[in-house]
Design an enzyme around this catalytic site. Sequence first.
Site, PDB file in Angstrom:
ATOM      1  N   HIS B 193       0.832  -1.196   0.000  1.00 20.62           N
ATOM      2  CA  HIS B 193       0.000   0.000   0.000  1.00 20.62           C
ATOM      3  C   HIS B 193       0.865   1.245   0.000  1.00 20.62           C
ATOM      4  O   HIS B 193       2.002   1.219   0.447  1.00 20.62           O
ATOM      5  CB  HIS B 193      -0.993   0.035   1.170  1.00 20.62           C
ATOM      6  CG  HIS B 193      -0.404   0.104   2.553  1.00 20.62           C
ATOM      7  ND1 HIS B 193       0.463  -0.832   3.066  1.00 20.62           N
ATOM      8  CD2 HIS B 193      -0.602   0.997   3.556  1.00 20.62           C
ATOM      9  CE1 HIS B 193       0.760  -0.535   4.321  1.00 20.62           C
ATOM     10  NE2 HIS B 193       0.139   0.593   4.645  1.00 20.62           N
ATOM     11  N   GLU B 240       6.363  -1.537   5.674  1.00 23.68           N
ATOM     12  CA  GLU B 240       6.039  -2.128   6.983  1.00 23.68           C
ATOM     13  C   GLU B 240       6.225  -3.635   7.012  1.00 23.68           C
ATOM     14  O   GLU B 240       6.435  -4.220   8.062  1.00 23.68           O
ATOM     15  CB  GLU B 240       4.546  -1.883   7.301  1.00 23.68           C
ATOM     16  CG  GLU B 240       4.161  -0.474   7.598  1.00 23.68           C
ATOM     17  CD  GLU B 240       2.639  -0.352   7.737  1.00 23.68           C
ATOM     18  OE1 GLU B 240       1.912  -1.324   7.457  1.00 23.68           O
ATOM     19  OE2 GLU B 240       2.194   0.727   8.138  1.00 23.68           O
TER      20      GLU B 240
END
Lengths: 366, 288
Positions: B193, B240
Amino acid sequence: MSTRPTIVLLPGLLCDASIWEAQRATLAPHAEIRIADFSQLDSIDAMARSALGLADGPLIAIGHSMGARVAMEMVRLAPGRIEKLALIDTGVDSRRDGEAEKRQILIDLAFAEGMEALAERWLPPMLHEGRVGDQALLAPLKAMVMRATPEQHHRQIKALLNRPNVRPHLEAIACPTLVMVGRQDRWSPLAQHEEMASLIPNAELVVIEDSGHMSLLEQPEQVSRALLRFLGFEKDHSGADRAALGEVKPMGDDAVPDRIPDTPLFDRKRSLQGYRINKMAMGLGNPANREAFRENESAYLDRFGLTPEEKEAVMTRNWREMVRLGGNLFFILKISAVDPVRITEIGAHQAGMEHADFLRDRLGKK
Amino acid sequence: MAKLIGGLGTSHVPSISAALDKGLRDTPDWKPFFDGYIPGQDWVRENKPDVAVVIFNDHGNTFFLDKVPTFAVGCAEEYRPVDEGWGPRAIAPFKGAVDFSWHFIDTLVENRFDPMICQEIEVDHGLQVPMELFWGKPDAWPVKVVPIFVNVIQYPIPLPSRCYEMGRVLRRAIESYDSDERFVVVGTGGLSHQLQGARAGFVNPQADQAFLNDIAADPDRLAAMSREQYVEMFGSEGAELMMWLVMRGAMDPDVVVRHRHYFVPASMTGAGMIVLENRADAARAAAA
């Protein structure tokens, strides 16, 4: 016929013209050079006035350590005369707690045991840790300190202890400013210079690699190259030449594109630039602040010192612009807690797409 | 000694808890996403871990930019949900595994990891969402937590290989901990994302699927990738994913995949889940 600019070189505590020798030689082909002598003066104000008296008309002020504080004072006294400013290994705050006591120990040492004893105590913490035993570097520095007297030291310490806090004046410095520091400067560290560069509107920061506080002597080549480039005395380097100057890292250069297209990494530059916006947005994690934002958004933004440009971006909910100004989405997203908007709408705005197109083309929604 | 019984991986998208809070679980947008977690929830119910070590990042809620720890470890009695702007969510506070946290911090430092030590700290959706996805929304959590905060926002962020190494130290800490408690390690974040810049909305389902394969079968490849490769392949916030490597580093080299789920897009994110067991344990269980 073009006239040569005048450069005033401003030395720091216990330093004389010898500290500037490499830079003087480098800059002399391009400008008239004056080197200030602060040995008899005991206030930053008097030093600044004396430096301004070294020549008529516009000046380029380049100061090291205490000399850089003098340079900032010169801008305050005569903003119209200073065309460019270079601040090297320095600071902006007034006297720290306990500083007077520490300085007094050295004043007493100089009077009691002489300048050689002072040099031995004072110089090592000024240098890169790896070079405190480097005699080629140390010998000329020590000789310079020994040319000074305990009385000069005393006078200059008095000037330093009574130095003004120039932090509130930084945003008024309008001329192009180079902020430069040795990466291993333990006396006036890098972070302090990053802050200065962020507070002075037209500043760039250059870090001198492998250097302590005495960068003029520790890395004369790097300092000289950075000055030549900043003053425009060198033709613009091609990319290859820039790479060869690898250790000189200018910052705040918006022309440098992100390596991954359209993907702003939240690096040092963006973090410094966006600090105000992000701090303002972080505040919205507090219910009272959310209420204040709702009541009077403009006043809430002013509490965080947002620039007019930043304020405009926030108040018009211009997400793309907020990110361009260093806003990080995790912080600024909190604005959407007060003034609801979907995250996908924020995404679409940044992508420059209609929301429906964004959902379909980027996220694959039917 | 304490025992590591499994490694879990999951996304922690905030819209997930928002969807639950708003009662959207069974809407067409969300039902396939949540249904995919049912096997993971069953696994947790059957295996009854006592302690969950959760690796996640704060999203500008607990830490501001004035102080950014690269790695921080919680050793608090209790972790309350932080106000992310919408007010603190109505979920039970998480109970800390205080004694193990301190033991883990000791082990980290002895192994040359120097974390920030947090005795009072709130947690954002980075920890809340994974807990809710695997444990539901109980009145009191049946599991104690150890939060590990990783800075993946302010560059320089840590190297993926460093996360992987931290996982190995975590395993050592669990196995040298004098207790009969059962541990799971939960790696969170991702998958692909991007929230910022003109590439916002970037998702990469193919790379996400490959990641879910390799996190089990070839974690060395994932640990050897650069931070920029993560950003390029998974988007700026997709980096992440390197936090899953802490979980993977804690597991044996040889693992079996118990459950796996992938769904895109959850809000703006490629979302995924995985449940891993060490093959040696799985074989022993099968023989018994």
